[in-house]
Design an enzyme around this catalytic site. Sequence first.
Site, PDB file in Angstrom:
ATOM      1  N   CYS A 123      41.544  25.182  65.440  1.00 30.27           N
ATOM      2  CA  CYS A 123      41.704  26.138  64.340  1.00 30.27           C
ATOM      3  C   CYS A 123      40.995  27.405  64.790  1.00 30.27           C
ATOM      4  CB  CYS A 123      41.068  25.582  63.072  1.00 30.27           C
ATOM      5  SG  CYS A 123      40.828  26.800  61.763  1.00 30.27           S
ATOM      6  N   THR A 124      41.613  28.561  64.545  1.00 28.47           N
ATOM      7  CA  THR A 124      41.064  29.797  65.109  1.00 28.47           C
ATOM      8  C   THR A 124      39.758  30.239  64.441  1.00 28.47           C
ATOM      9  OG1 THR A 124      42.532  31.079  63.668  1.00 28.47           O
ATOM     10  CG2 THR A 124      43.284  30.639  65.921  1.00 28.47           C
ATOM     11  N   HIS A 125      39.415  29.633  63.318  1.00 28.44           N
ATOM     12  CA  HIS A 125      38.107  29.936  62.713  1.00 28.44           C
ATOM     13  C   HIS A 125      36.960  29.285  63.496  1.00 28.44           C
ATOM     14  CE1 HIS A 125      40.515  31.152  59.229  1.00 28.44           C
ATOM     15  NE2 HIS A 125      39.425  31.628  58.644  1.00 28.44           N
TER      16      HIS A 125
ATOM     17  N   ASP B 213      46.438  35.889  60.419  1.00 28.88           N
ATOM     18  CA  ASP B 213      45.880  34.548  60.197  1.00 28.88           C
ATOM     19  C   ASP B 213      45.700  34.364  58.691  1.00 28.88           C
ATOM     20  OD1 ASP B 213      44.535  32.061  60.669  1.00 28.88           O
ATOM     21  OD2 ASP B 213      42.605  33.059  60.500  1.00 28.88           O
TER      22      ASP B 213
ATOM     23  N   CYS C  85      47.012  31.506  64.135  1.00 32.47           N
ATOM     24  CA  CYS C  85      46.647  30.421  63.217  1.00 32.47           C
ATOM     25  C   CYS C  85      47.432  29.173  63.609  1.00 32.47           C
ATOM     26  CB  CYS C  85      47.001  30.849  61.792  1.00 32.47           C
ATOM     27  SG  CYS C  85      46.682  29.591  60.546  1.00 32.47           S
ATOM     28  N   ASN C  86      46.739  28.119  63.924  1.00 39.93           N
ATOM     29  CA  ASN C  86      47.407  26.862  64.303  1.00 39.93           C
ATOM     30  C   ASN C  86      48.193  26.283  63.127  1.00 39.93           C
ATOM     31  OD1 ASN C  86      46.046  25.978  67.107  1.00 39.93           O
ATOM     32  ND2 ASN C  86      44.559  27.033  65.841  1.00 39.93           N
ATOM     33  N   THR C  87      47.602  26.361  61.941  1.00 36.07           N
ATOM     34  CA  THR C  87      48.224  25.771  60.753  1.00 36.07           C
ATOM     35  C   THR C  87      49.524  26.499  60.400  1.00 36.07           C
ATOM     36  OG1 THR C  87      45.946  25.451  59.993  1.00 36.07           O
ATOM     37  CG2 THR C  87      47.694  24.986  58.413  1.00 36.07           C
TER      38      THR C  87
ATOM     39  N   TYR D  61      44.784  27.857  54.470  1.00 37.35           N
ATOM     40  CA  TYR D  61      46.174  27.391  54.512  1.00 37.35           C
ATOM     41  C   TYR D  61      46.211  25.861  54.693  1.00 37.35           C
ATOM     42  CZ  TYR D  61      48.303  32.064  55.351  1.00 37.35           C
ATOM     43  OH  TYR D  61      48.757  33.351  55.261  1.00 37.35           O
ATOM     44  N   GLY D  62      45.087  25.305  55.204  1.00 39.10           N
ATOM     45  CA  GLY D  62      45.070  23.909  55.634  1.00 39.10           C
ATOM     46  C   GLY D  62      45.470  22.886  54.582  1.00 39.10           C
TER      47      GLY D  62
HETATM   48  N1  DGL Z   1      42.719  29.771  61.359  1.00 40.60           N
HETATM   49  C1  DGL Z   1      43.597  28.781  60.770  1.00 40.60           C
HETATM   50  C2  DGL Z   1      44.060  27.823  61.882  1.00 40.60           C
HETATM   51  O1  DGL Z   1      44.018  28.175  63.035  1.00 40.60           O
HETATM   52  C3  DGL Z   1      42.915  28.175  59.590  1.00 40.60           C
HETATM   53  C4  DGL Z   1      43.824  27.575  58.650  1.00 40.60           C
HETATM   54  C5  DGL Z   1      43.342  27.535  57.224  1.00 40.60           C
HETATM   55  O2  DGL Z   1      43.301  28.573  56.600  1.00 40.60           O
HETATM   56  O3  DGL Z   1      43.096  26.423  56.746  1.00 40.60           O
HETATM   57  O4  DGL Z   1      44.504  26.736  61.621  1.00 40.60           O
END
Ligand code: DGL
Length: 279
Positions: free
Chosen positions: A201-203, A28, A91-93, A60-61
């Site tokens: 988002c996985t966070h 992630d 990570c979805n992004t 990453y967003g």
């Molecule tokens: N955990 C990431 C997700 O699922 C976070 C992305 C990020 O770092 O902005 O999208």
Amino acid sequence: MICKILMPEFLSKSNNLTQSQAAIGVFDSGVGGISVLQHIHSLLPHEHLIYVADSKHAPYGNKTPAEITERCFALADFLIAKNVKALVVACNTATAAAIDDMREKYTLPIIGMEPAVKPAAEASKNGIVGVLATTGTLKSAQFAALLESYGRNVKVVTQACVGLVECVERGELGAENTKALIRQYCAPLLAEGADTIVLGCTHYPFVRDVIAEVVGKKVSLIDTGAAVAKQLKRQLEESDLLNAFNQPGEVQFFTNSSAENANKVIEMLWGKSAEVGCL
Ligand code: DGL
């Protein structure tokens, strides 16, 4: 943080391992994917897992798809060098930005994830679904396609949660600034009447309790960690890659975070002590 050079037993023996005994690589942008790792570990307790947190480059967003793809390639190369048998992009992004290019470049099974719009649309009673996610996910072509496929019969209200990933990265789960952001981001979804909210988002599962408190008991929260673990299991079964050995799997963490408390945050989110090496 002080780095350790880690060589867990299953890695040091990796030359003698059959492919099914090799570890599964999970990564992630940071520590958020540990919410997915937990589901994987409980569904597949005999699998060795290597988790990589790219915290130095989080979030990453707000990065371009090209920048995210470059990071995904670097993390995948790191994990493949450790002989992993499959990759989970937790990570979805990153999935939205890079999964197609990753599947073109690598031959091992790669499991990605997307916001749970489909189950949320099915679960919603009043037909109003909220989605909390990163700017990158919400702007992606993958998300547009998801709405096209599953969001047609419901009203979908989206909200980018700028700054929330960083709160989780710092381990500030119940802090006042985290709560304030959550109140701010949930308000428009509640104003539209959403009865189901997707944690895209996985966070965000790590602040699920705070979100639940803000939105109240009548609103359901949905994330995809369990579904990703099931999908991983299915793919390993189909590829004959499940580890048949009945020993508990080892779990190994790597991070490139420079934060003093990086290990502590990982252990707090994982819920037990963790071996953390440097990426
Ligand atoms: N955990 C990431 C997700 O699922 C976070 C992305 C990020 O770092 O902005 O999208």
